[in-house]
Motif scaffolding. Structure first.
Motif, PDB file in Angstrom:
ATOM      1  N   UNK A 164       0.823  -1.207   0.000  1.00 55.99           N
ATOM      2  CA  UNK A 164       0.000   0.000   0.000  1.00 55.99           C
ATOM      3  C   UNK A 164       0.857   1.258   0.000  1.00 55.99           C
ATOM      4  N   UNK A 165       2.169   1.083   0.007  1.00 55.98           N
ATOM      5  CA  UNK A 165       3.074   2.220  -0.100  1.00 55.98           C
ATOM      6  C   UNK A 165       4.171   1.834  -1.089  1.00 55.98           C
ATOM      7  N   UNK A 166       3.834   1.728  -2.364  1.00 58.18           N
ATOM      8  CA  UNK A 166       4.784   1.239  -3.379  1.00 58.18           C
ATOM      9  C   UNK A 166       5.923   2.225  -3.605  1.00 58.18           C
ATOM     10  N   UNK A 167       7.027   1.701  -4.105  1.00 59.30           N
ATOM     11  CA  UNK A 167       8.180   2.558  -4.371  1.00 59.30           C
ATOM     12  C   UNK A 167       7.933   3.515  -5.533  1.00 59.30           C
ATOM     13  N   UNK A 168       7.073   3.122  -6.443  1.00 57.04           N
ATOM     14  CA  UNK A 168       6.817   3.970  -7.607  1.00 57.04           C
ATOM     15  C   UNK A 168       5.319   4.253  -7.700  1.00 57.04           C
ATOM     16  N   UNK A 169       4.956   5.507  -7.621  1.00 54.26           N
ATOM     17  CA  UNK A 169       3.556   5.890  -7.773  1.00 54.26           C
ATOM     18  C   UNK A 169       3.492   7.246  -8.447  1.00 54.26           C
ATOM     19  N   UNK A 170       2.445   7.437  -9.233  1.00 53.23           N
ATOM     20  CA  UNK A 170       2.297   8.681  -9.977  1.00 53.23           C
ATOM     21  C   UNK A 170       1.952   9.826  -9.039  1.00 53.23           C
ATOM     22  N   UNK A 171       2.273  11.035  -9.456  1.00 57.11           N
ATOM     23  CA  UNK A 171       1.917  12.222  -8.686  1.00 57.11           C
ATOM     24  C   UNK A 171       0.411  12.428  -8.705  1.00 57.11           C
ATOM     25  N   UNK A 172      -0.110  13.093  -7.682  1.00 64.48           N
ATOM     26  CA  UNK A 172      -1.521  13.444  -7.665  1.00 64.48           C
ATOM     27  C   UNK A 172      -1.763  14.552  -8.675  1.00 64.48           C
ATOM     28  N   UNK A 173      -2.949  14.556  -9.237  1.00 63.09           N
ATOM     29  CA  UNK A 173      -3.244  15.546 -10.279  1.00 63.09           C
ATOM     30  C   UNK A 173      -4.500  16.361  -9.989  1.00 63.09           C
ATOM     31  N   UNK A 174      -5.349  15.901  -9.058  1.00 61.41           N
ATOM     32  CA  UNK A 174      -6.585  16.612  -8.772  1.00 61.41           C
ATOM     33  C   UNK A 174      -6.330  17.867  -7.940  1.00 61.41           C
ATOM     34  N   UNK A 175      -7.279  18.791  -7.990  1.00 56.76           N
ATOM     35  CA  UNK A 175      -7.176  20.004  -7.189  1.00 56.76           C
ATOM     36  C   UNK A 175      -7.457  19.730  -5.717  1.00 56.76           C
ATOM     37  N   UNK A 176      -8.129  18.616  -5.413  1.00 56.28           N
ATOM     38  CA  UNK A 176      -8.436  18.262  -4.032  1.00 56.28           C
ATOM     39  C   UNK A 176      -7.833  16.893  -3.753  1.00 56.28           C
ATOM     40  N   UNK A 177      -7.547  16.579  -2.484  1.00 54.67           N
ATOM     41  CA  UNK A 177      -7.031  15.242  -2.162  1.00 54.67           C
ATOM     42  C   UNK A 177      -7.992  14.157  -2.625  1.00 54.67           C
ATOM     43  N   UNK A 178      -7.432  12.989  -2.912  1.00 56.35           N
ATOM     44  CA  UNK A 178      -8.198  11.903  -3.519  1.00 56.35           C
ATOM     45  C   UNK A 178      -9.457  11.568  -2.731  1.00 56.35           C
ATOM     46  N   UNK A 179      -9.334  11.324  -1.431  1.00 55.16           N
ATOM     47  CA  UNK A 179     -10.484  10.868  -0.651  1.00 55.16           C
ATOM     48  C   UNK A 179     -11.464  11.985  -0.317  1.00 55.16           C
ATOM     49  N   UNK A 180     -11.159  13.205  -0.731  1.00 55.81           N
ATOM     50  CA  UNK A 180     -12.096  14.310  -0.526  1.00 55.81           C
ATOM     51  C   UNK A 180     -13.070  14.463  -1.691  1.00 55.81           C
ATOM     52  N   UNK A 181     -12.903  13.655  -2.722  1.00 58.15           N
ATOM     53  CA  UNK A 181     -13.806  13.732  -3.875  1.00 58.15           C
ATOM     54  C   UNK A 181     -15.203  13.231  -3.495  1.00 58.15           C
ATOM     55  N   UNK A 182     -16.217  13.844  -4.051  1.00 60.33           N
ATOM     56  CA  UNK A 182     -17.603  13.447  -3.768  1.00 60.33           C
ATOM     57  C   UNK A 182     -18.373  13.389  -5.076  1.00 60.33           C
ATOM     58  N   UNK A 183     -19.011  12.258  -5.351  1.00 57.82           N
ATOM     59  CA  UNK A 183     -19.810  12.123  -6.551  1.00 57.82           C
ATOM     60  C   UNK A 183     -21.230  11.699  -6.254  1.00 57.82           C
ATOM     61  N   UNK A 184     -21.667  11.895  -4.995  1.00 60.82           N
ATOM     62  CA  UNK A 184     -23.030  11.521  -4.631  1.00 60.82           C
ATOM     63  C   UNK A 184     -23.556  12.490  -3.578  1.00 60.82           C
ATOM     64  N   UNK A 185     -24.857  12.481  -3.393  1.00 55.85           N
ATOM     65  CA  UNK A 185     -25.527  13.288  -2.376  1.00 55.85           C
ATOM     66  C   UNK A 185     -25.670  12.421  -1.122  1.00 55.85           C
TER      67      UNK A 185
END
Length: 334
Positions: A33-54
């Protein structure tokens, strides 16, 4: 900030579990869960802060929070893992399609005229006739899910953790009665309501005002992994004061220019991470080895080139979001 899953056998006959009155205990972190190679984040908000539902908080008061709509039900097991299917665009949660709200389900909200719920259960090979490609947790797949699934899974893990750890009233020790579609527990003796709990924590990128930032590591992390500093907000303390206190405690630095950046739910088990940057007044590090194993200054070039830490935090974490935002300040990303 990880904790072990709740052990039902360890619950006392009355009152809260030890986890209710003690800060989370850090467990060894799997390199998977903490790999040596991972892509940079690209969203304006942190990943788990995204919301797609009410989240449909008003529906929680209804006898049928789904309002007669079809219900998609997510099963979460004792290890807080959920069923997934692999698609051409990445993993998706596998939902059990039902015509009515499930007994014992916790309402998560709605999207596109469909209600969503989570239930605790055992693993299965299929869900609604669809083969399960695998069971995984929020840490492993959170950054790969779409906005709707990521938001629902973060919500589901957080509310299930609350139920597992808070099954007795803090007022009388009596077993609580679950109400409002899983979003309230009531003391049957006093009638007091008990609501889901969220612990505020600060996480901060400390820089020197120029090209360097401080990263530290805990002994339970895989070798070579470094991250930014973090800690819990204490009673009667502002978030900004917590930033200054935690940095002084962990690495002996005085900071100024404390600035809020963004926040992220971190349901391991019940934290809300408040992200900041802060500028160090000095540069001498005095590491508290009770808090962290090692701390060092790193330049932007070291973080980009891979000549610094073996790995930066995974994209699912706000730590990586703050690091990437700082690296991008001079127009580049890792």
């Amino acid at each position: 900030m990880t904790v072990p899953p709740g052990d039902p056998a360890a619950n006392p006959p009355g009152g809260s579990t030890p986890a209710d009155v003690a800060p989370p205990t850090e467990l060894p972190v799997d390199a998977a869960v903490w790999p040596e190679h991972s892509a940079a984040t690209t969203d304006d908000v942190p990943v788990l802060s995204r919301v797609g539902h009410d989240r449909g908080h008003l529906d929680r008061d209804l006898d049928d929070p789904a309002r007669g709509r079809p219900v998609r039900v997510l099963t979460i097991d004792a290890q807080r893992q959920v069923p997934l299917r692999e698609t051409a665009t990445g993993p998706e949660l596998l939902w059990d399609e039902r015509v009515a709200f499930p007994t014992g389900g916790i309402y998560l909200g709605h999207a596109d005229d469909v209600a969503y719920a989570v239930v605790r259960g055992e693993r299965s090979l299929t869900v609604s006739g669809t083969p399960v490609d695998g069971w995984s947790g929020l840490r492993e797949v959170g950054s790969d899910l779409g906005d709707r699934d990521a938001g629902l899974l973060a919500q589901a893990v957080g509310i299930v953790e609350w139920h597992e750890r808070n099954r007795f009233s803090p007022y009388t020790g009596a077993a609580t009665v679950v109400e409002k579609s899983g979003w309230t527990q009531r003391d049957p003796i006093t009638g007091q309501e008990v609501f889901p709990r969220t612990d505020p924590a600060v996480i901060m990128l400390v820089h020197d005002g120029g090209d360097r930032c401080v990263l530290g590591r805990q002994a339970v992390w895989p070798p070579g992994r470094f991250s930014i500093l973090a800690g819990f907000v204490e009673p009667g303390e502002s978030a900004e004061a917590a930033v200054a206190r935690e940095v002084a405690e962990e690495v002996g630095l005085e900071v100024t220019d404390v600035r809020y950046v963004s926040s992220q739910p971190w349901p391991f088990p019940q934290s809300l991470m408040l992200g900041f940057t802060a500028r160090a007044v000095g540069t001498e590090l005095r590491v508290d080895h009770d808090e962290i194993e090692e701390a060092r200054w790193f330049t932007r070039d070291e973080l980009r080139s891979g000549h610094g830490p073996a790995a930066l935090p995974p994209p699912v974490s706000i730590a990586r979001h703050l690091i990437d935002a700082w690296l991008a300040e001079d127009g580049q990303t890792p």
